[in-house]
Design a protein around this motif. Structure first.
Motif, PDB file in Angstrom:
ATOM      1  N   ASP A 157       0.824  -1.266  -0.074  1.00  0.00           N
ATOM      2  CA  ASP A 157       0.008  -0.091  -0.017  1.00  0.00           C
ATOM      3  C   ASP A 157       0.937   1.306   0.157  1.00  0.00           C
ATOM      4  O   ASP A 157       1.792   1.306   0.754  1.00  0.00           O
ATOM      5  N   TYR A 195      -1.476   1.119  -4.991  1.00  0.00           N
ATOM      6  CA  TYR A 195      -1.104  -0.120  -4.363  1.00  0.00           C
ATOM      7  C   TYR A 195      -0.130  -0.679  -5.430  1.00  0.00           C
ATOM      8  O   TYR A 195       0.013  -0.096  -6.706  1.00  0.00           O
ATOM      9  N   ASP A 205      -5.555   3.094  -6.364  1.00  0.00           N
ATOM     10  CA  ASP A 205      -6.431   2.221  -5.768  1.00  0.00           C
ATOM     11  C   ASP A 205      -7.744   2.186  -6.827  1.00  0.00           C
ATOM     12  O   ASP A 205      -8.161   3.157  -7.151  1.00  0.00           O
ATOM     13  N   ALA A 216     -13.251   1.509  -5.098  1.00  0.00           N
ATOM     14  CA  ALA A 216     -12.263   1.870  -4.122  1.00  0.00           C
ATOM     15  C   ALA A 216     -12.169   3.599  -3.860  1.00  0.00           C
ATOM     16  O   ALA A 216     -13.115   4.205  -4.490  1.00  0.00           O
ATOM     17  N   THR A 261     -10.138   0.427   6.699  1.00  0.00           N
ATOM     18  CA  THR A 261     -10.646   1.117   5.668  1.00  0.00           C
ATOM     19  C   THR A 261     -11.755   0.123   4.945  1.00  0.00           C
ATOM     20  O   THR A 261     -11.686  -1.232   5.448  1.00  0.00           O
ATOM     21  N   ASP A 263     -11.840  -1.108   2.111  1.00  0.00           N
ATOM     22  CA  ASP A 263     -11.227  -2.061   1.109  1.00  0.00           C
ATOM     23  C   ASP A 263     -11.571  -3.362   1.035  1.00  0.00           C
ATOM     24  O   ASP A 263     -11.341  -4.235   2.040  1.00  0.00           O
ATOM     25  N   GLN A 267      -5.953  -3.758  -1.480  1.00  0.00           N
ATOM     26  CA  GLN A 267      -5.137  -2.650  -1.933  1.00  0.00           C
ATOM     27  C   GLN A 267      -4.704  -1.658  -0.718  1.00  0.00           C
ATOM     28  O   GLN A 267      -4.060  -0.728  -0.961  1.00  0.00           O
ATOM     29  N   ASP A 268      -5.394  -1.783   0.342  1.00  0.00           N
ATOM     30  CA  ASP A 268      -5.142  -1.040   1.651  1.00  0.00           C
ATOM     31  C   ASP A 268      -4.430  -1.820   2.684  1.00  0.00           C
ATOM     32  O   ASP A 268      -5.027  -2.835   2.959  1.00  0.00           O
TER      33      ASP A 268
END
Length: 369
Positions: A157, A195, A205, A216, A261, A263, A267-268
């Motif tokens: 990330d 990411y 993202d 996202a 988050t 997500d 990706q986080d």
């Protein structure tokens, strides 16, 4: 006629062009070597209600910082350290968001619209179990073959802030317009949420090598400042360059993001109170006024640095409201009055009984008369 979807893809192409130099120039020579100190780490204490996200460092004065030498990311040789000094990293959380302050000395450099002639910073966090610091995740696939399947487990990330279009003291990052489009972009200040699996496979993202996912968003917010800037009344774009160039001073970069988050695309990075994650920080600077290139950044270490999210302290009771105070006071007064009445009644009964015992008992009717 240009369709909205075509405009979106064109915007993402332009936004991605900021990273072309970073990717294209990421070429190493020789064998990778890293001698990292195992005891280094960053601690984020629980300090709620303390930080205002404005780029100013006054509210961080009581927070301990962690100093790191800045060495070239591709050649972490002590002889090639950033000559401006070390970077101080501070972190804390309030139970919902995590906050970071990056502090580094440097002569003031700002050229509006030219990111490579301005300082820039990035935070990187480990997501996948196999993600290495070296090569930004370490997936062996190239740009034509890296996907969320072929590089699974190598996810990192990244938050990147390039200040060439950002006004000091103003807030950038996630905004309703870009989040509505379902990606990690920031068309206003270029504080973007990315990411990646390696330096050649990095995306905003929600944007992928084959297809996009509009669920996202950019979860980061941040601001910047330099100590040579005298006014704190608020700048607008027409005030650029905001201070006289080449003045000695210190840059401050301040960021925040929710601990967790929404997500679901891997990706986080997700932060856990009482837990630890792996992070790194990169810094670009136009040394001697020369524009920096993508892979010419400095890093705080040649390997991951642990980030510890400390648990909060004991819960404290909130102050009672004024209505609660009034009710409590009335109840106490009523109890005192009731007690006084009860004592008075008992006293009177006792006095009457004592008096009756002292009177003579009549022996006959004549005594009564």
């Amino acid at each position: 006629m240009v369709r909205p979807r075509q405009l979106l893809f064109f915007f993402l192409f332009l936004l991605g062009s900021h990273f072309v130099g970073w990717v294209g120039a990421h070429q190493e020579t020789g064998e990778w070597r890293c001698e990292s100190e195992s005891e280094i780490r960053v601690l984020a204490d629980y300090r709620p209600g303390l930080i205002t996200l404005d780029g100013l460092a006054d509210d961080w004065k009581d927070i301990d910082g962690f100093e790191f030498p800045l060495r070239p990311a591709l050649d972490p040789d002590q002889d090639h350290e950033y000559t401006g000094g070390k970077m101080t990293v501070k972190a804390l959380h309030d139970g919902h968001d995590v906050f970071f302050l990056l502090q580094v000395d440097g002569n003031y450099a700002y050229t509006k619209g030219e990111s490579t002639k301005c300082p820039s910073v990035a935070l990187m966090f480990k997501i996948g179990e196999d993600a290495s610091y070296h090569n930004m995740g370490g997936c062996k696939e190239g740009p034509d073959s890296c996907t969320n399947k072929t590089c699974r487990g190598h996810e990192v990330d990244i938050m990147h802030f390039s200040i060439g279009t950002a006004i000091p003291g103003r807030l950038y990052g996630g905004n309703p317009i870009d989040n509505r489009d379902g990606n990690g972009g920031d068309r206003f200040g270029h504080l973007v949420d990315l990411y990646g699996w390696n330096p050649h496979c990095r995306y905003l993202d929600g944007v992928g090598p084959a297809e996009n996912d509009t669920s996202a968003q950019n979860n980061w917010k941040g601001s910047w400042w330099h100590s040579s800037i005298s006014s704190q009344s608020g700048f607008v774009e027409e005030d650029s360059p905001y201070a006289t160039g080449s003045q000695r001073g210190t840059y401050y970069f301040e960021f925040s993001r929710p601990l967790r988050t929404m997500d679901h695309l891997q990706q986080d990075a997700q932060f856990t109170i009482g837990g630890s994650t792996q992070m790194s920080i990169a810094f670009w600077y136009p040394v001697n006024g020369n524009p920096w290139h993508g892979s010419g950044h400095y890093a705080i270490n040649c390997d991951w640095v642990p980030l510890d999210i400390s648990p909060g302290g004991p819960l404290t009771k909130s102050a009672p409201s004024s209505s609660h105070d009034a009710s409590s006071s009335f109840a106490l007064l009523f109890s005192v009055i009731s007690l006084c009445i009860a004592v008075f009644v008992v006293y009177q009964m006792h006095r009457l009984m004592t008096k009756g015992d002292r009177d003579p008992v009549p022996q006959s009717e004549n005594d009564v008369l």
